[in-house]
Design a protein around this motif. Structure first.
Motif, PDB file in Angstrom:
ATOM      1  N   ALA A 197      -7.457   7.449   2.208  1.00 25.26           N
ATOM      2  CA  ALA A 197      -6.706   8.203   1.491  1.00 25.26           C
ATOM      3  C   ALA A 197      -7.567   9.624   0.971  1.00 25.26           C
ATOM      4  O   ALA A 197      -8.812   9.032   0.617  1.00 25.26           O
ATOM      5  CB  ALA A 197      -5.899   7.711   0.469  1.00 25.26           C
TER       6      ALA A 197
ATOM      7  N   ILE B 127      -3.176  10.680   4.116  1.00 27.98           N
ATOM      8  CA  ILE B 127      -3.842   9.174   4.412  1.00 27.98           C
ATOM      9  C   ILE B 127      -3.922   9.226   6.039  1.00 27.98           C
ATOM     10  O   ILE B 127      -3.216   9.884   6.783  1.00 27.98           O
ATOM     11  CB  ILE B 127      -2.687   8.170   4.339  1.00 27.98           C
TER      12      ILE B 127
ATOM     13  N   ILE C  26       1.904   7.651  -2.141  1.00 36.81           N
ATOM     14  CA  ILE C  26       1.213   8.763  -2.324  1.00 36.81           C
ATOM     15  C   ILE C  26       2.076   9.958  -2.636  1.00 36.81           C
ATOM     16  O   ILE C  26       3.148  10.077  -2.408  1.00 36.81           O
ATOM     17  CB  ILE C  26       0.342   9.358  -1.136  1.00 36.81           C
TER      18      ILE C  26
END
Length: 329
Positions: A263, A224, A219
């Protein structure tokens, strides 16, 4: 003239330590920024613990719960945490609700998980449906709060995620570099990430050794969160009990998902969605698709479901951070 040689990227620095009844992990893209970033994280953790802990008699939350029936004035941080919790309740139609305090206590989770001993627990008791977030009398402008008599707040579903977001944003601002904060599965990133993004290993239990065989994702922004029912558990009257409560019943939801990772644009949003998914069971798949949130859900039998573009599992060595379900409250 000798041409300049591009500098070799420096590996992020990391540190992990116990905090909020779980493990806090801090990673910084610039190792020289670790001291300043750690100071920010320590300050945020101390502040959120003093404001929102259910397990400290001197916390602001304990004071608020003890005053149920009377109006109290709360701090700016507590007000922010309450606003976040009430918003989570609103967007989930009460599935993630802060008025589950009595239900969580009734199931036996009224002391820190590290101190919880099954032999000390009395008979299993289910408190029944929670009062619901609309029962909370809250004036955000005046920061004045009144709970109905008998209603206890539990901000655990969102306060830790809020702490991760606040710490990551502030540390990135102070240091000017990329920062990752992981609080027991509630993970937030801010600033410029390292090349290729932050690599996250997914697991049911962050404390389990090794990450080499765990699926990973990368990411570059947002957060998350992983919620689960397989680690933070205890036994009462021959029944396995965990920390996630369905406000509609005051009991654990029907077991469908062992672990849910989501996410989102923030850790708070990801945590809200992952907790909601555990409560909703099979209905979570359509709910996540409607919200457009990438998610990885593991059924009790180990079957994996993915929605909204969550990538197929890949395994990568030297993973930067681990996201797990442990310490969700």
């Amino acid at each position: 003239m000798t041409p300049a040689v591009p500098a070799t990227p420096t590996a992020p620095a990391s540190v992990s330590f116990p905090a909020l009844g779980t493990t806090a992990s801090l990673l910084v893209a610039d190792p020289g920024a670790m001291t300043a970033a750690r100071r920010v994280l320590d300050d945020e953790l101390a502040a959120v613990d003093a404001a929102c802990s259910r397990f400290r008699s001197d916390s602001e939350l304990s004071r608020v719960n003890a005053a149920a029936g009377a109006a109290v004035h709360v701090s700016a941080l507590f007000a922010e945490a309450l606003d976040v919790a009430l918003h989570a309740a609103q967007v989930t139609a009460g599935v993630v609700d802060p008025t589950v305090g009595s239900a969580v206590r009734a199931l036996g989770y009224d002391i820190t998980f590290a101190a919880l001993r099954p032999q000390d627990l009395g008979p299993l008791h289910v408190a029944g449906p929670s009062a619901g977030w609309r029962a909370v009398d809250w004036d955000p402008a005046a920061r004045r709060l009144r709970l109905p008599p008998g209603v206890l707040l539990d901000l655990g579903a969102t306060a830790k995620a809020l702490a991760a977001d606040r710490a990551a944003d502030r540390a990135a601002e102070v240091t000017g570099c990329g920062v990752l904060v992981n609080l027991g599965g509630d993970l937030s990133v801010a600033g410029d990430p390292p090349p290729g993004g932050w690599r996250i290993a997914l697991a049911d239990d962050h404390a389990a050794p090794g990450t080499a065989a765990r699926p990973t994702v990368s990411i570059t922004e947002g957060g998350i969160a992983t919620s689960g029912t397989s680690v933070r558990t205890w036994a009462r009257e021959g029944r396995r009990v965990h920390h996630i409560v369905d406000p509609a019943t005051g009991d654990n939801p029907t077991p469908v998902w062992r672990t849910v990772s989501v996410a989102a644009f923030s850790c708070v949003a990801a945590n809200t969605a992952s907790t909601e998914a555990v409560v909703l069971g099979d209905r979570a798949l359509d709910r996540l698709r409607r919200a457009g949130l990438p998610a990885r859900l593991i059924r009790m039998d180990g079957t994996v479901e993915r929605v909204c573009g969550w990538p197929e599992d890949t395994v990568q060595e030297n993973t930067a951070a681990k996201s797990s379900s442990r310490g969700a409250r």
